[in-house]
Design a protein around this motif. Structure first.
Motif, mmCIF file in Angstrom:
data_model
loop_
_atom_site.group_PDB
_atom_site.id
_atom_site.type_symbol
_atom_site.label_atom_id
_atom_site.label_comp_id
_atom_site.label_asym_id
_atom_site.label_seq_id
_atom_site.Cartn_x
_atom_site.Cartn_y
_atom_site.Cartn_z
ATOM 1 N N GLU A 136 28.920 -8.011 0.608
ATOM 2 C CA GLU A 136 29.527 -7.143 1.617
ATOM 3 C C GLU A 136 30.945 -7.608 1.914
ATOM 4 O O GLU A 136 31.229 -8.804 1.935
ATOM 5 C CB GLU A 136 28.694 -7.149 2.903
ATOM 6 C CG GLU A 136 27.353 -6.494 2.719
ATOM 7 C CD GLU A 136 26.547 -6.412 4.004
ATOM 8 O OE1 GLU A 136 27.054 -6.789 5.085
ATOM 9 O OE2 GLU A 136 25.381 -5.980 3.924
ATOM 10 N N SER A 137 31.822 -6.651 2.133
ATOM 11 C CA SER A 137 33.195 -6.933 2.537
ATOM 12 C C SER A 137 33.655 -5.804 3.445
ATOM 13 O O SER A 137 32.958 -4.800 3.625
ATOM 14 C CB SER A 137 34.106 -7.082 1.315
ATOM 15 O OG SER A 137 34.066 -5.937 0.493
ATOM 16 N N VAL A 138 34.823 -5.989 4.015
ATOM 17 C CA VAL A 138 35.399 -5.005 4.921
ATOM 18 C C VAL A 138 36.697 -4.490 4.316
ATOM 19 O O VAL A 138 37.512 -5.277 3.821
ATOM 20 C CB VAL A 138 35.667 -5.630 6.308
ATOM 21 C CG1 VAL A 138 36.495 -4.705 7.187
ATOM 22 C CG2 VAL A 138 34.355 -5.994 6.989
ATOM 23 N N ILE A 139 36.872 -3.193 4.352
ATOM 24 C CA ILE A 139 38.170 -2.594 4.046
ATOM 25 C C ILE A 139 38.787 -2.285 5.409
ATOM 26 O O ILE A 139 38.276 -1.430 6.141
ATOM 27 C CB ILE A 139 38.030 -1.314 3.201
ATOM 28 C CG1 ILE A 139 37.386 -1.649 1.850
ATOM 29 C CG2 ILE A 139 39.395 -0.651 3.020
ATOM 30 C CD1 ILE A 139 37.030 -0.432 1.023
ATOM 31 N N ARG A 140 39.834 -3.023 5.769
ATOM 32 C CA ARG A 140 40.450 -2.871 7.090
ATOM 33 C C ARG A 140 41.716 -2.027 6.985
ATOM 34 O O ARG A 140 42.705 -2.431 6.369
ATOM 35 C CB ARG A 140 40.773 -4.237 7.694
ATOM 36 C CG ARG A 140 41.403 -4.124 9.089
ATOM 37 C CD ARG A 140 41.392 -5.443 9.816
ATOM 38 N NE ARG A 140 40.005 -5.790 10.134
ATOM 39 C CZ ARG A 140 39.567 -7.045 10.244
ATOM 40 N NH1 ARG A 140 40.380 -8.061 10.089
ATOM 41 N NH2 ARG A 140 38.295 -7.276 10.528
ATOM 42 N N LEU A 141 41.679 -0.845 7.582
ATOM 43 C CA LEU A 141 42.820 0.068 7.591
ATOM 44 C C LEU A 141 43.974 -0.531 8.387
ATOM 45 O O LEU A 141 43.768 -1.095 9.471
ATOM 46 C CB LEU A 141 42.388 1.410 8.214
ATOM 47 C CG LEU A 141 43.384 2.554 8.131
ATOM 48 C CD1 LEU A 141 43.570 3.022 6.688
ATOM 49 C CD2 LEU A 141 42.917 3.708 9.010
ATOM 50 N N ASP A 170 47.114 -0.941 10.843
ATOM 51 C CA ASP A 170 47.371 -0.400 12.178
ATOM 52 C C ASP A 170 48.320 0.791 12.170
ATOM 53 O O ASP A 170 48.333 1.575 13.117
ATOM 54 C CB ASP A 170 47.955 -1.483 13.091
ATOM 55 C CG ASP A 170 46.942 -2.550 13.454
ATOM 56 O OD1 ASP A 170 45.722 -2.269 13.377
ATOM 57 O OD2 ASP A 170 47.361 -3.670 13.813
ATOM 58 N N ALA A 171 49.114 0.952 11.131
ATOM 59 C CA ALA A 171 50.081 2.049 11.056
ATOM 60 C C ALA A 171 49.406 3.421 10.987
ATOM 61 O O ALA A 171 50.037 4.433 11.274
ATOM 62 C CB ALA A 171 50.989 1.864 9.839
ATOM 63 N N TYR A 172 48.125 3.436 10.627
ATOM 64 C CA TYR A 172 47.414 4.702 10.473
ATOM 65 C C TYR A 172 46.511 4.951 11.667
ATOM 66 O O TYR A 172 45.728 4.089 12.051
ATOM 67 C CB TYR A 172 46.596 4.699 9.175
ATOM 68 C CG TYR A 172 47.490 4.546 7.973
ATOM 69 C CD1 TYR A 172 48.188 5.626 7.474
ATOM 70 C CD2 TYR A 172 47.668 3.293 7.388
ATOM 71 C CE1 TYR A 172 49.041 5.476 6.402
ATOM 72 C CE2 TYR A 172 48.520 3.140 6.315
ATOM 73 C CZ TYR A 172 49.207 4.233 5.827
ATOM 74 O OH TYR A 172 50.068 4.085 4.777
ATOM 75 N N PRO A 173 46.607 6.133 12.268
ATOM 76 C CA PRO A 173 45.746 6.443 13.418
ATOM 77 C C PRO A 173 44.269 6.424 13.027
ATOM 78 O O PRO A 173 43.911 6.737 11.890
ATOM 79 C CB PRO A 173 46.164 7.860 13.825
ATOM 80 C CG PRO A 173 47.370 8.207 13.039
ATOM 81 C CD PRO A 173 47.483 7.242 11.904
ATOM 82 N N GLY A 180 35.672 1.217 14.052
ATOM 83 C CA GLY A 180 37.115 1.318 14.257
ATOM 84 C C GLY A 180 37.837 1.431 12.932
ATOM 85 O O GLY A 180 37.584 2.343 12.153
ATOM 86 N N ARG A 181 38.730 0.472 12.655
ATOM 87 C CA ARG A 181 39.502 0.461 11.404
ATOM 88 C C ARG A 181 38.778 -0.233 10.258
ATOM 89 O O ARG A 181 39.298 -0.322 9.154
ATOM 90 C CB ARG A 181 40.830 -0.270 11.622
ATOM 91 C CG ARG A 181 41.686 0.355 12.658
ATOM 92 C CD ARG A 181 42.990 -0.400 12.846
ATOM 93 N NE ARG A 181 43.783 0.358 13.794
ATOM 94 C CZ ARG A 181 44.372 1.509 13.516
ATOM 95 N NH1 ARG A 181 44.298 2.010 12.317
ATOM 96 N NH2 ARG A 181 45.042 2.154 14.440
ATOM 97 N N ASP A 182 37.598 -0.762 10.530
ATOM 98 C CA ASP A 182 36.862 -1.524 9.535
ATOM 99 C C ASP A 182 35.782 -0.684 8.859
ATOM 100 O O ASP A 182 34.910 -0.130 9.530
ATOM 101 C CB ASP A 182 36.199 -2.745 10.170
ATOM 102 C CG ASP A 182 37.193 -3.800 10.598
ATOM 103 O OD1 ASP A 182 38.391 -3.698 10.233
ATOM 104 O OD2 ASP A 182 36.777 -4.749 11.284
ATOM 105 N N LEU A 183 35.860 -0.629 7.545
ATOM 106 C CA LEU A 183 34.842 0.037 6.742
ATOM 107 C C LEU A 183 34.025 -1.071 6.078
ATOM 108 O O LEU A 183 34.541 -1.799 5.219
ATOM 109 C CB LEU A 183 35.479 0.917 5.668
ATOM 110 C CG LEU A 183 36.489 1.964 6.155
ATOM 111 C CD1 LEU A 183 37.116 2.684 4.980
ATOM 112 C CD2 LEU A 183 35.833 2.934 7.102
#
Length: 159
Positions: free
Chosen positions: A28-33, A35-38, A107-110
């Motif tokens: 498992e890992s996280v794709i973290r978007l 901050d520049a993207y809403p 939130g921003r974490d997939l």
């Protein structure tokens, strides 16, 4: 030759910590978007089971590129094939596409599993996987990719 400038939209956090050829499964890992993207740019993504993730082999160096035919993984039992017949960092733009399973969105974490990128990898693009956009018709390939990748998705805990 045209050139294009792209910026990473996200970063891989956790998961694999070193480059390896096999045993990519079950991590498992996280794709973290960034901050520049809403946050609304991810709205609705939780309805999909898999993602299409385009990422860069960020640890690769330009001198890793090999513009000639060679046997995959240096194995002479497999035929020498050209640069664009391989799926690794030795191609000119050092890009990869993966199809991880989406487990959760916070939130921003997939949160994903079966992403074969390592911690710190820049993500250049992501989208949900649409079954209708996959290959049409019968998929054909020589025997060597199946032989070479027989252990690719084996669970990483089996290393």
């Amino acid at each position: 030759m045209a050139t294009y400038e792209v910026e990473a939209i996200a970063t891989v956090i956790g998961g694999h910590i070193r480059v390896q050829d096999d045993y990519q499964g079950g991590v498992e890992s996280v794709i973290r978007l960034n901050d520049a993207y809403p946050l609304e740019t991810l709205q609705g993504i939780e309805g999909f089971s898999h993602l299409t993730v385009t990422w860069r082999f960020h640890l690769a160096k330009p001198e890793d590129v090999q513009l000639h035919a060679r046997s995959p993984r240096g194995n002479p039992q497999w035929p020498a094939t050209g640069t664009f017949v391989h799926r690794n960092h030795r191609r000119p733009n050092q890009l990869a596409v993966s199809y991880p399973r989406l487990l959760n969105v916070e939130g921003r974490d997939l949160l994903v599993t079966d992403l074969d990128a390592i911690d710190g990898t820049p993500v250049l693009d992501l989208a949900p996987y649409f079954q209708e956009m996959g290959p049409r018709g019968t998929v054909q390939q020589p025997a060597w990719p199946g032989e070479m990748l027989a252990s690719y998705w084996r669970d990483a805990s089996e290393r």
